[in-house]
Design an enzyme around this catalytic site. Structure first.
Site, PDB file in Angstrom:
ATOM      1  N   GLU A   1     -11.014  -8.994   2.815  1.00  0.00           N
ATOM      2  CA  GLU A   1      -9.733  -8.639   3.431  1.00  0.00           C
ATOM      3  C   GLU A   1     -10.014  -8.529   4.920  1.00  0.00           C
ATOM      4  O   GLU A   1     -10.780  -7.656   5.355  1.00  0.00           O
ATOM      5  CB  GLU A   1      -9.182  -7.317   2.878  1.00  0.00           C
ATOM      6  CG  GLU A   1      -7.852  -6.970   3.552  1.00  0.00           C
ATOM      7  CD  GLU A   1      -7.102  -5.830   2.886  1.00  0.00           C
ATOM      8  OE1 GLU A   1      -7.238  -5.643   1.660  1.00  0.00           O
ATOM      9  OE2 GLU A   1      -6.384  -5.118   3.618  1.00  0.00           O
TER      10      GLU A   1
ATOM     11  N   HIS B   1       1.127   6.096   1.870  1.00  0.00           N
ATOM     12  CA  HIS B   1       1.946   6.979   2.711  1.00  0.00           C
ATOM     13  C   HIS B   1       3.081   7.644   1.954  1.00  0.00           C
ATOM     14  O   HIS B   1       3.629   8.648   2.417  1.00  0.00           O
ATOM     15  CB  HIS B   1       2.469   6.235   3.931  1.00  0.00           C
ATOM     16  CG  HIS B   1       1.375   5.936   4.915  1.00  0.00           C
ATOM     17  ND1 HIS B   1       0.403   6.849   5.226  1.00  0.00           N
ATOM     18  CD2 HIS B   1       1.095   4.833   5.628  1.00  0.00           C
ATOM     19  CE1 HIS B   1      -0.433   6.317   6.096  1.00  0.00           C
ATOM     20  NE2 HIS B   1      -0.034   5.091   6.349  1.00  0.00           N
TER      21      HIS B   1
ATOM     22  N   THR C   1      -7.856   4.152   7.621  1.00  0.00           N
ATOM     23  CA  THR C   1      -9.089   3.371   7.753  1.00  0.00           C
ATOM     24  C   THR C   1      -9.131   2.702   9.131  1.00  0.00           C
ATOM     25  O   THR C   1      -8.230   1.947   9.475  1.00  0.00           O
ATOM     26  CB  THR C   1      -9.144   2.293   6.649  1.00  0.00           C
ATOM     27  OG1 THR C   1      -8.773   2.908   5.422  1.00  0.00           O
ATOM     28  CG2 THR C   1     -10.530   1.711   6.529  1.00  0.00           C
TER      29      THR C   1
ATOM     30  N   HIS D   1      -3.749  -4.337   7.563  1.00  0.00           N
ATOM     31  CA  HIS D   1      -3.859  -3.204   8.477  1.00  0.00           C
ATOM     32  C   HIS D   1      -3.021  -3.450   9.738  1.00  0.00           C
ATOM     33  O   HIS D   1      -3.273  -4.375  10.491  1.00  0.00           O
ATOM     34  CB  HIS D   1      -5.309  -2.889   8.883  1.00  0.00           C
ATOM     35  CG  HIS D   1      -5.453  -1.475   9.351  1.00  0.00           C
ATOM     36  ND1 HIS D   1      -5.863  -0.449   8.518  1.00  0.00           N
ATOM     37  CD2 HIS D   1      -5.186  -0.901  10.532  1.00  0.00           C
ATOM     38  CE1 HIS D   1      -5.860   0.688   9.188  1.00  0.00           C
ATOM     39  NE2 HIS D   1      -5.451   0.433  10.414  1.00  0.00           N
TER      40      HIS D   1
ATOM     41  N   ARG E   1      -9.048   8.386  -1.553  1.00  0.00           N
ATOM     42  CA  ARG E   1     -10.060   8.809  -0.574  1.00  0.00           C
ATOM     43  C   ARG E   1     -10.896   9.944  -1.139  1.00  0.00           C
ATOM     44  O   ARG E   1     -10.436  10.712  -1.976  1.00  0.00           O
ATOM     45  CB  ARG E   1      -9.385   9.261   0.726  1.00  0.00           C
ATOM     46  CG  ARG E   1      -8.671   8.140   1.455  1.00  0.00           C
ATOM     47  CD  ARG E   1      -8.114   8.639   2.771  1.00  0.00           C
ATOM     48  NE  ARG E   1      -9.164   8.814   3.740  1.00  0.00           N
ATOM     49  CZ  ARG E   1      -9.381   8.010   4.778  1.00  0.00           C
ATOM     50  NH1 ARG E   1      -8.596   6.981   5.004  1.00  0.00           N
ATOM     51  NH2 ARG E   1     -10.365   8.237   5.604  1.00  0.00           N
TER      52      ARG E   1
ATOM     53  N   ASN F   1       0.861  -1.183   0.000  1.00  0.00           N
ATOM     54  CA  ASN F   1       0.000   0.000   0.000  1.00  0.00           C
ATOM     55  C   ASN F   1       0.902   1.239   0.000  1.00  0.00           C
ATOM     56  O   ASN F   1       1.667   1.458   0.938  1.00  0.00           O
ATOM     57  CB  ASN F   1      -0.883  -0.047   1.257  1.00  0.00           C
ATOM     58  CG  ASN F   1      -1.819   1.139   1.335  1.00  0.00           C
ATOM     59  OD1 ASN F   1      -1.410   2.267   1.078  1.00  0.00           O
ATOM     60  ND2 ASN F   1      -3.056   0.903   1.696  1.00  0.00           N
TER      61      ASN F   1
ATOM     62  N   GLU G   1      -8.368   0.741  -3.426  1.00  0.00           N
ATOM     63  CA  GLU G   1      -9.213   0.791  -2.227  1.00  0.00           C
ATOM     64  C   GLU G   1     -10.096   2.012  -2.343  1.00  0.00           C
ATOM     65  O   GLU G   1      -9.609   3.104  -2.680  1.00  0.00           O
ATOM     66  CB  GLU G   1      -8.327   0.999  -0.993  1.00  0.00           C
ATOM     67  CG  GLU G   1      -7.878  -0.250  -0.336  1.00  0.00           C
ATOM     68  CD  GLU G   1      -7.113   0.086   0.935  1.00  0.00           C
ATOM     69  OE1 GLU G   1      -7.418   1.095   1.594  1.00  0.00           O
ATOM     70  OE2 GLU G   1      -6.180  -0.646   1.229  1.00  0.00           O
TER      71      GLU G   1
ATOM     72  N   HIS H   1      -5.322   3.801  -2.030  1.00  0.00           N
ATOM     73  CA  HIS H   1      -6.655   4.191  -1.550  1.00  0.00           C
ATOM     74  C   HIS H   1      -6.933   5.614  -2.018  1.00  0.00           C
ATOM     75  O   HIS H   1      -6.294   6.558  -1.562  1.00  0.00           O
ATOM     76  CB  HIS H   1      -6.662   4.113  -0.017  1.00  0.00           C
ATOM     77  CG  HIS H   1      -7.992   4.393   0.607  1.00  0.00           C
ATOM     78  ND1 HIS H   1      -8.211   4.264   1.960  1.00  0.00           N
ATOM     79  CD2 HIS H   1      -9.176   4.806   0.090  1.00  0.00           C
ATOM     80  CE1 HIS H   1      -9.461   4.581   2.240  1.00  0.00           C
ATOM     81  NE2 HIS H   1     -10.068   4.925   1.116  1.00  0.00           N
TER      82      HIS H   1
ATOM     83  N   ARG I   1      -6.709  13.079   0.385  1.00  0.00           N
ATOM     84  CA  ARG I   1      -5.654  13.556   1.300  1.00  0.00           C
ATOM     85  C   ARG I   1      -4.274  13.024   0.936  1.00  0.00           C
ATOM     86  O   ARG I   1      -3.270  13.613   1.285  1.00  0.00           O
ATOM     87  CB  ARG I   1      -5.992  13.207   2.747  1.00  0.00           C
ATOM     88  CG  ARG I   1      -5.851  11.765   3.070  1.00  0.00           C
ATOM     89  CD  ARG I   1      -6.056  11.511   4.536  1.00  0.00           C
ATOM     90  NE  ARG I   1      -7.407  11.854   4.953  1.00  0.00           N
ATOM     91  CZ  ARG I   1      -7.981  11.340   6.033  1.00  0.00           C
ATOM     92  NH1 ARG I   1      -7.302  10.513   6.799  1.00  0.00           N
ATOM     93  NH2 ARG I   1      -9.203  11.660   6.370  1.00  0.00           N
TER      94      ARG I   1
HETATM   95  N1  PXP Z   1      -5.731  -2.773   4.004  1.00  0.00           N
HETATM   96  C1  PXP Z   1      -6.663  -1.792   4.073  1.00  0.00           C
HETATM   97  C2  PXP Z   1      -8.047  -2.101   3.627  1.00  0.00           C
HETATM   98  C3  PXP Z   1      -6.327  -0.511   4.544  1.00  0.00           C
HETATM   99  O1  PXP Z   1      -7.256   0.450   4.588  1.00  0.00           O
HETATM  100  C4  PXP Z   1      -4.992  -0.259   4.927  1.00  0.00           C
HETATM  101  C5  PXP Z   1      -4.613   1.097   5.428  1.00  0.00           C
HETATM  102  O2  PXP Z   1      -4.756   2.049   4.457  1.00  0.00           O
HETATM  103  C6  PXP Z   1      -4.059  -1.291   4.807  1.00  0.00           C
HETATM  104  C7  PXP Z   1      -4.448  -2.548   4.366  1.00  0.00           C
HETATM  105  C8  PXP Z   1      -2.618  -1.092   5.151  1.00  0.00           C
HETATM  106  O3  PXP Z   1      -2.507  -0.807   6.502  1.00  0.00           O
HETATM  107  P1  PXP Z   1      -1.072  -0.375   7.065  1.00  0.00           P
HETATM  108  O4  PXP Z   1      -0.736   0.925   6.416  1.00  0.00           O
HETATM  109  O5  PXP Z   1      -1.304  -0.262   8.527  1.00  0.00           O
HETATM  110  O6  PXP Z   1      -0.117  -1.457   6.688  1.00  0.00           O
END
Ligand code: PXP
Length: 246
Positions: free
Chosen positions: A155, A10, A105, A196, A49, A7, A74, A47, A53
């Site tokens: 998921e 960030h 999330t 997550h 959003r 993901n 996402e 993602h 952001r």
């Molecule tokens: N899966 C989903 C559905 C998420 O919303 C997120 C966070 O954006 C992640 C995985 C990844 O989470 P993390 O950044 O804590 O690894």
């Protein structure tokens, strides 16, 4: 083999901290996605959003161009997002809940209370050849709802497991919930992803959860990239500064 989906939100979070509103800036999540794939990631997750952001629209279009493995978009189950996904055609959409004030999330979807709207969206996306995943808590009611909706994947939300990692009893309870939910999902024909809060410390225990296809990991990998790469970045800057006359 368990697949890794990275993901990259960030990376965009960092870029937006300096370059918000500009058409470009560093670090570039698209370049980051290419590096992740080159290193062996089997998927890229972004993602988009509603408040934009971090990931911007232009990012997802560029990602669509360059991602060679599989693009997992996402998004919240909103008409604007569904329209965009139908045009973008990621390999998979993961439907997530979205609250404006959350940092990331926070909870899973309440699929059991939105069966009709989620089924409609699922059908539209499947009709365009896009697989659908639902981000849900490891809860039997939600798993059964996901099966009724006809999703291809769930998921499982590993946030509670990750948060309780250092509190053994609570952590084991969360692990049991994940194991039970993964079994039930598998038995009802769903494929099982998880994500997550997963990191370099808590990941090994997740091996106890059966039937996992893919893990989506963002924060820990981007954080590790920053810390592991910092010394290198400083050295590169010092090389440039050494050229200062005088
Ligand atoms: N899966 C989903 C559905 C998420 O919303 C997120 C966070 O954006 C992640 C995985 C990844 O989470 P993390 O950044 O804590 O690894």
């Amino acid at each position: 083999m368990l697949k890794l989906g990275v993901n990259i939100d960030h990376v965009a979070t960092l870029r937006e901290a300096r370059y918000r509103g500009r058409g470009r800036g560093e670090p570039d999540p698209v370049a980051a996605a290419m590096q992740c794939e080159a290193a062996g990631a089997l998927g890229i997750t972004a993602h988009l959003r509603e408040d934009r952001r971090h990931i911007q629209d232009r990012d997802v279009w560029q990602l669509r161009e360059v991602v060679q493995t599989r693009l997992n978009l996402e998004m919240a189950n909103l008409p604007e997002m569904v329209t965009l996904a139908l045009k973008l055609k990621p390999e998979i959409v993961c439907l997530v809940p979205e609250r404006r004030r959350e940092v990331t999330t926070e909870g899973g979807l309440n699929a059991a209370r939105a069966i009709r709207t989620l089924t409609e969206t699922r059908k539209k996306l499947n009709g365009a050849g896009i697989e659908v995943s639902l981000f849900i808590a490891p809860d039997a009611r939600q798993v059964k709802a996901a099966a009724r909706i006809g999703a291809q994947f769930v998921e499982l939300h590993t946030g509670a497991f990750a948060e309780n990692y250092f509190a053994k009893a609570a952590r084991n309870e969360e692990l049991e919930r994940l194991i039970a939910a993964a079994r039930l999902a598998h038995d009802t024909g769903l494929k099982v992803n998880a994500g997550h809060g997963l990191n370099y410390t808590n990941l090994p225990l997740l091996h106890l959860v059966p039937h996992l296809v893919e893990l989506n990991i963002g924060h820990a990998i981007v954080s590790r990239a920053v810390t592991a790469g910092l010394g290198h970045a400083v050295k590169e800057m010092l090389v440039l500064m050494r050229k200062y006359p005088g």
